[in-house]
Design a protein around this motif. Sequence first.
Motif, PDB file in Angstrom:
ATOM      1  N   PRO A  44     -16.310 -30.055  42.295  1.00 34.19           N
ATOM      2  CA  PRO A  44     -18.032 -29.395  41.866  1.00 34.19           C
ATOM      3  C   PRO A  44     -18.147 -28.239  43.565  1.00 34.19           C
ATOM      4  CG  PRO A  44     -17.588 -31.851  42.090  1.00 34.19           C
ATOM      5  CD  PRO A  44     -16.566 -30.932  42.279  1.00 34.19           C
ATOM      6  N   GLY A 104     -24.955 -37.691  38.594  1.00 35.12           N
ATOM      7  CA  GLY A 104     -24.766 -38.419  37.158  1.00 35.12           C
ATOM      8  C   GLY A 104     -23.870 -37.565  37.222  1.00 35.12           C
ATOM      9  N   ARG A 105     -23.764 -38.224  35.314  1.00 30.66           N
ATOM     10  CA  ARG A 105     -22.775 -37.907  34.992  1.00 30.66           C
ATOM     11  C   ARG A 105     -22.597 -36.313  34.481  1.00 30.66           C
ATOM     12  NH1 ARG A 105     -22.290 -41.509  29.385  1.00 30.66           N
ATOM     13  NH2 ARG A 105     -21.219 -42.920  31.147  1.00 30.66           N
TER      14      ARG A 105
ATOM     15  N   TYR B  31     -15.807 -34.704  59.263  1.00 35.45           N
ATOM     16  CA  TYR B  31     -16.499 -35.861  57.674  1.00 35.45           C
ATOM     17  C   TYR B  31     -15.565 -36.055  56.853  1.00 35.45           C
ATOM     18  CZ  TYR B  31     -19.899 -36.726  61.075  1.00 35.45           C
ATOM     19  OH  TYR B  31     -21.136 -37.401  61.966  1.00 35.45           O
ATOM     20  N   TYR B  33     -13.953 -36.989  53.033  1.00 35.37           N
ATOM     21  CA  TYR B  33     -14.206 -37.802  52.132  1.00 35.37           C
ATOM     22  C   TYR B  33     -13.886 -37.495  51.266  1.00 35.37           C
ATOM     23  CZ  TYR B  33     -19.321 -38.220  53.907  1.00 35.37           C
ATOM     24  OH  TYR B  33     -20.111 -38.006  54.419  1.00 35.37           O
ATOM     25  N   TYR B  35     -13.267 -39.108  46.242  1.00 32.33           N
ATOM     26  CA  TYR B  35     -13.740 -39.538  45.454  1.00 32.33           C
ATOM     27  C   TYR B  35     -13.496 -39.068  43.970  1.00 32.33           C
ATOM     28  CZ  TYR B  35     -18.885 -38.680  47.616  1.00 32.33           C
ATOM     29  OH  TYR B  35     -20.157 -38.533  48.025  1.00 32.33           O
ATOM     30  N   GLN B  37     -12.821 -38.834  39.432  1.00 27.91           N
ATOM     31  CA  GLN B  37     -14.108 -38.836  38.500  1.00 27.91           C
ATOM     32  C   GLN B  37     -12.572 -39.314  37.045  1.00 27.91           C
ATOM     33  OE1 GLN B  37     -14.890 -34.383  37.593  1.00 27.91           O
ATOM     34  NE2 GLN B  37     -16.683 -35.562  36.111  1.00 27.91           N
ATOM     35  N   LYS B  42     -18.708 -40.348  35.679  1.00 27.56           N
ATOM     36  CA  LYS B  42     -19.499 -40.394  37.007  1.00 27.56           C
ATOM     37  C   LYS B  42     -18.845 -40.079  37.829  1.00 27.56           C
ATOM     38  CE  LYS B  42     -23.640 -42.223  36.036  1.00 27.56           C
ATOM     39  NZ  LYS B  42     -24.818 -42.785  37.058  1.00 27.56           N
ATOM     40  N   VAL B  43     -18.687 -38.584  38.864  1.00 27.24           N
ATOM     41  CA  VAL B  43     -18.341 -38.464  40.209  1.00 27.24           C
ATOM     42  C   VAL B  43     -18.494 -39.611  40.524  1.00 27.24           C
ATOM     43  CG1 VAL B  43     -17.446 -37.540  41.935  1.00 27.24           C
ATOM     44  CG2 VAL B  43     -18.105 -36.179  39.753  1.00 27.24           C
ATOM     45  N   PHE B  45     -17.775 -41.839  44.722  1.00 23.76           N
ATOM     46  CA  PHE B  45     -17.366 -42.214  45.857  1.00 23.76           C
ATOM     47  C   PHE B  45     -16.326 -42.667  46.368  1.00 23.76           C
ATOM     48  CE2 PHE B  45     -17.872 -42.064  50.296  1.00 23.76           C
ATOM     49  CZ  PHE B  45     -17.775 -43.518  51.095  1.00 23.76           C
ATOM     50  N   GLU B  56     -16.773 -46.009  55.955  1.00 23.42           N
ATOM     51  CA  GLU B  56     -17.955 -46.758  54.340  1.00 23.42           C
ATOM     52  C   GLU B  56     -16.543 -46.259  53.065  1.00 23.42           C
ATOM     53  OE1 GLU B  56     -21.557 -44.842  53.398  1.00 23.42           O
ATOM     54  OE2 GLU B  56     -21.846 -46.054  51.673  1.00 23.42           O
ATOM     55  N   SER B  58     -16.478 -47.608  49.097  1.00 19.20           N
ATOM     56  CA  SER B  58     -17.037 -48.108  47.858  1.00 19.20           C
ATOM     57  C   SER B  58     -16.192 -49.972  47.230  1.00 19.20           C
ATOM     58  CB  SER B  58     -17.004 -47.000  46.601  1.00 19.20           C
ATOM     59  OG  SER B  58     -15.926 -47.193  46.363  1.00 19.20           O
ATOM     60  N   GLU B  59     -16.816 -50.288  46.642  1.00 16.63           N
ATOM     61  CA  GLU B  59     -16.573 -51.511  45.869  1.00 16.63           C
ATOM     62  C   GLU B  59     -15.024 -50.994  45.481  1.00 16.63           C
ATOM     63  OE1 GLU B  59     -19.399 -50.057  45.531  1.00 16.63           O
ATOM     64  OE2 GLU B  59     -19.050 -49.627  43.101  1.00 16.63           O
ATOM     65  N   PHE B  91     -10.571 -35.807  43.938  1.00 16.18           N
ATOM     66  CA  PHE B  91     -11.611 -34.673  44.609  1.00 16.18           C
ATOM     67  C   PHE B  91     -11.688 -35.661  45.912  1.00 16.18           C
ATOM     68  CE2 PHE B  91     -12.539 -31.990  41.633  1.00 16.18           C
ATOM     69  CZ  PHE B  91     -12.899 -33.261  40.525  1.00 16.18           C
ATOM     70  N   VAL B  95     -16.986 -32.386  55.111  1.00 18.13           N
ATOM     71  CA  VAL B  95     -18.993 -31.561  55.459  1.00 18.13           C
ATOM     72  C   VAL B  95     -19.347 -31.340  56.748  1.00 18.13           C
ATOM     73  CG1 VAL B  95     -20.994 -33.007  55.033  1.00 18.13           C
ATOM     74  CG2 VAL B  95     -18.733 -33.951  53.879  1.00 18.13           C
ATOM     75  N   TYR B 100     -21.377 -30.524  51.496  1.00 19.26           N
ATOM     76  CA  TYR B 100     -20.278 -30.405  51.375  1.00 19.26           C
ATOM     77  C   TYR B 100     -19.588 -29.164  50.812  1.00 19.26           C
ATOM     78  CZ  TYR B 100     -20.499 -35.969  50.871  1.00 19.26           C
ATOM     79  OH  TYR B 100     -20.855 -37.872  50.974  1.00 19.26           O
ATOM     80  N   PHE B 102     -15.972 -29.178  48.160  1.00 20.32           N
ATOM     81  CA  PHE B 102     -15.021 -30.296  47.747  1.00 20.32           C
ATOM     82  C   PHE B 102     -13.497 -29.179  47.418  1.00 20.32           C
ATOM     83  CE2 PHE B 102     -16.890 -33.574  46.079  1.00 20.32           C
ATOM     84  CZ  PHE B 102     -18.560 -33.730  46.089  1.00 20.32           C
ATOM     85  N   GLY B 103     -12.756 -30.338  47.147  1.00 22.73           N
ATOM     86  CA  GLY B 103     -11.394 -29.399  47.174  1.00 22.73           C
ATOM     87  C   GLY B 103     -11.691 -29.082  44.969  1.00 22.73           C
TER      88      GLY B 103
END
Lengths: 113, 111
Positions: A44, A104-105, B31, B33, B35, B37, B42-43, B45, B56, B58-59, B91, B95, B100, B102-103
């Motif tokens: 993105p 969002g998607r 910072y 991150y 992610y 996809q 959705k992308v 975290f 932080e 995620s689950e 990804f 930051v 952000y 992104f790669g």
Amino acid sequence: QKEVEQDPGPLSVPEGAIVSLNCTYSNSAFQYFMWYRQYSRKGPELLMYTYSSGNKEDGRFTAQVDKSSKYISLFIRDSQPSDSATYLCAKGNRGSTLGRLYFGRGTQLTVWP
Amino acid sequence: EPEVTQTPSHQVTQMGQEVILRCVPISNHLYFYWYRQILGQKVEFLVSFYNNEISEKSEIFDDQFSVERPDGSNFTLKIRSTKLEDSAMYFCASVGLYGYTFGSGTRLTVV
């Protein structure tokens, strides 16, 4: 709770058309909103970000936030074939550009010549 | 313009194998991150990292996942025992002042 919802499309428009992309979001204390563009097999790419309600313009792009209805929009004027990509809306829940993002998607847009 | 670099661009691995995805963030960013996809979704975290520790997660980021900044420049994501459902684009992002970057991602295919 679904943080951000976006119609995946696809959306197909002729060159020169005005494109409207939309998302809804759920409430949270601190919010900032972003629009990303993603080309195939790429990460993105940030287009615009905003913290507040109202409009923000950058060239052919306008980001709009309506906090009363929890609606965010991206308008593209004079759309070009090079605008063909997937557009992702995203929301952060902190008062800065740090912190996790909720995406969002994505809406797949094709602009044909 | 500074970039976030990810390697490899595509990795195929057998189920149960360990994989390490590599990222070189922008040099003055602090910072970092990860992610992911999954195709058509959705992308999402996974984890954030600051000052050499996870800030932080995620689950999704369970005990099978780990992150490391081994040498002050690289930032890695390790999946210890891959599952079919780990197949996704991963990804990395760093930051800075303007948000952000992104790669281009690593496409992980677990077979």
